[in-house]
Scaffold this active site. Structure first.
Site, PDB file in Angstrom:
ATOM      1  N   GLY A 184       0.775  -1.358  -0.056  1.00 37.30           N
ATOM      2  CA  GLY A 184      -0.031   0.168  -0.030  1.00 37.30           C
ATOM      3  C   GLY A 184       0.815   1.367   0.005  1.00 37.30           C
ATOM      4  CG  ASP A 185       3.532   4.319   1.911  1.00 33.78           C
ATOM      5  OD1 ASP A 185       3.414   5.088   0.519  1.00 33.78           O
ATOM      6  OD2 ASP A 185       3.817   4.783   2.744  1.00 33.78           O
ATOM      7  CG  LEU A 186       5.371  -1.234  -2.351  1.00 39.39           C
ATOM      8  CD1 LEU A 186       5.548  -2.278  -3.618  1.00 39.39           C
ATOM      9  CD2 LEU A 186       6.720  -1.505  -1.638  1.00 39.39           C
ATOM     10  CG  ASN A 187       6.861   6.283  -0.539  1.00 38.27           C
ATOM     11  OD1 ASN A 187       8.150   6.280  -0.285  1.00 38.27           O
ATOM     12  ND2 ASN A 187       6.132   6.287   0.736  1.00 38.27           N
TER      13      ASN A 187
END
Length: 377
Positions: A229-232
């Protein structure tokens, strides 16, 4: 990023441990002597980079850790933090570069600790995680190869978790109205006022309406999975396996921040990853094709999932930009960190709509097809 309830209550207070308090906490809870400590940037939790002094009885511990202090609201959900931590441990065993917890003196993976006095005392869940060295994707100039590998990583991670991970608390990943779940783009209507009256707001309103019309009715047709959900670009680490600074060869060396994990869909993870890889790119519209190709080498998309990709990427831009705008009003002292995406995010989102869905999809899909045909990209 973490707390989905941050937008439901202004009482959420980011932890405010001093370096002295954090040092004492590590020594008291985990039994380790701190030799150096520095604060790390964070969204709504508090993180410290810790160096440990070697002493008798600590031969099996690492030299460096991250002390992660979860905000007081998320700390009220220990079941969720437990499953997130167990996932990190599971992925590490499966060969993914994820951190693992150092146990407390009582043999637990986390501890609930208090800060404050009297009626203003708040409780925070505390973990000590192994420190992962490396440079973030945000600090390098990405190339097609690394974007492909990041897409591949995203698909492998979700597929491995969905097919192999089992835990009694896994149900806690069904997070309902969690604001960062991509299915909840329509919830942005409650916070869009923070953008004011301008072209930015008009674009986001258009995206929300299209999301309601074209995405929400089709969610049941997407393939479900567990999402990171947050592979930034700040949560993926790289190291260089070459001595040549002129032509560095990077490999993926770390995955950070599992706070936004929830049940979602494979195409959600792909869209989120594409959006964040666009942020620092000099050629943002080309990014999606390389990430897509890597992702589809593990999990090929269905026709319906492909048709939704443009709006899902746009929806994630909208989430990041609107939530950052709202949260920076709550925490003006953390505005610089909160608004990282906004520096280029609005420009990229407006450019996507200026070029148009059909043209952007053509770039993405033709690039991905070239990989399948072993053509130069």
């Amino acid at each position: 990023m973490s707390s989905g309830n941050i937008l439901e209550s202004q009482t959420l207070i980011k932890p405010a441990f001093s370096e002295k308090e954090a040092t004492e906490l590590v020594e008291r809870v985990f039994g380790l002597k701190v030799s150096a400590i520095r604060s790390l940037p964070s969204y709504d939790d508090q993180n410290f980079h810790i160096h440990i002094s070697r002493s008798e009885g600590t031969a099996d511990c690492a030299d460096e850790y991250v002390l992660k202090i979860t905000n007081c609201e998320d700390s009220q959900n220990p079941e969720l933090i437990e499953v997130q931590t167990q996932i990190m441990m599971f992925l590490n065993v499966e060969g993914f570069p994820s951190a693992t917890p150092h146990l407390t003196k009582d043999g637990n993976i986390m501890s609930l600790e208090s800060l404050g006095t009297g009626s203003v005392t708040k409780k925070y869940m505390v973990r000590l995680l192994t420190y992962l060295p490396g440079m973030t994707v945000a600090t390098i100039s990405t190339n097609p190869h690394i974007l492909y590998e990041i897409g591949k990583l995203a698909a492998r991670l979700d597929k491995t978790l969905t097919e192999k991970f089992h835990h009694p608390s896994i149900k806690s990943l069904h997070r309902g109205k969690f604001i960062w779940n991509l299915a909840n783009v329509p919830l942005l209507e409650q916070y869009i006022h923070t953008l004011g009256q301008n072209s930015y707001r008009e674009v986001v309103e258009q995206i929300i309406q299209q999301f309601k019309d074209k995405i929400v009715p089709k969610l049941r047709n997407f393939r479900a999975c567990i999402n990171h959900g947050d592979l930034n670009d700040h949560n993926i680490l790289l190291d260089s396996n070459t001595a040549s600074p002129e032509n560095p060869q990077y490999r993926l060396s770390g995955i950070l921040d599992f706070n936004d994990m929830s049940y979602g869909y494979y195409v959600f993870e792909l869209a989120i990853t594409i959006m964040y890889m666009m942020i620092e790119s000099k050629d943002p519209l080309s990014v999606g094709g390389h990430v897509l190709a890597g992702f589809e080498s593990i999990v090929p998309l269905t026709t319906e999932e492909r048709d939704a990709l443009f709006l899902l990427v746009s929806g994630r831009f909208s989430q990041s930009l609107v939530i950052a705008s709202y949260t920076s009003l709550l925490y003006p002292e953390n505005k610089e960190y909160l608004m990282i995406t906004a520096k280029t995010g609005w420009k990229h989102l407006l450019r996507m709509f200026e070029v148009g869905q059909e043209a952007v999809e053509k770039i993405w899909f033709e690039t991905a097809k070239a990989y399948m045909n072993n053509e130069p990209v």
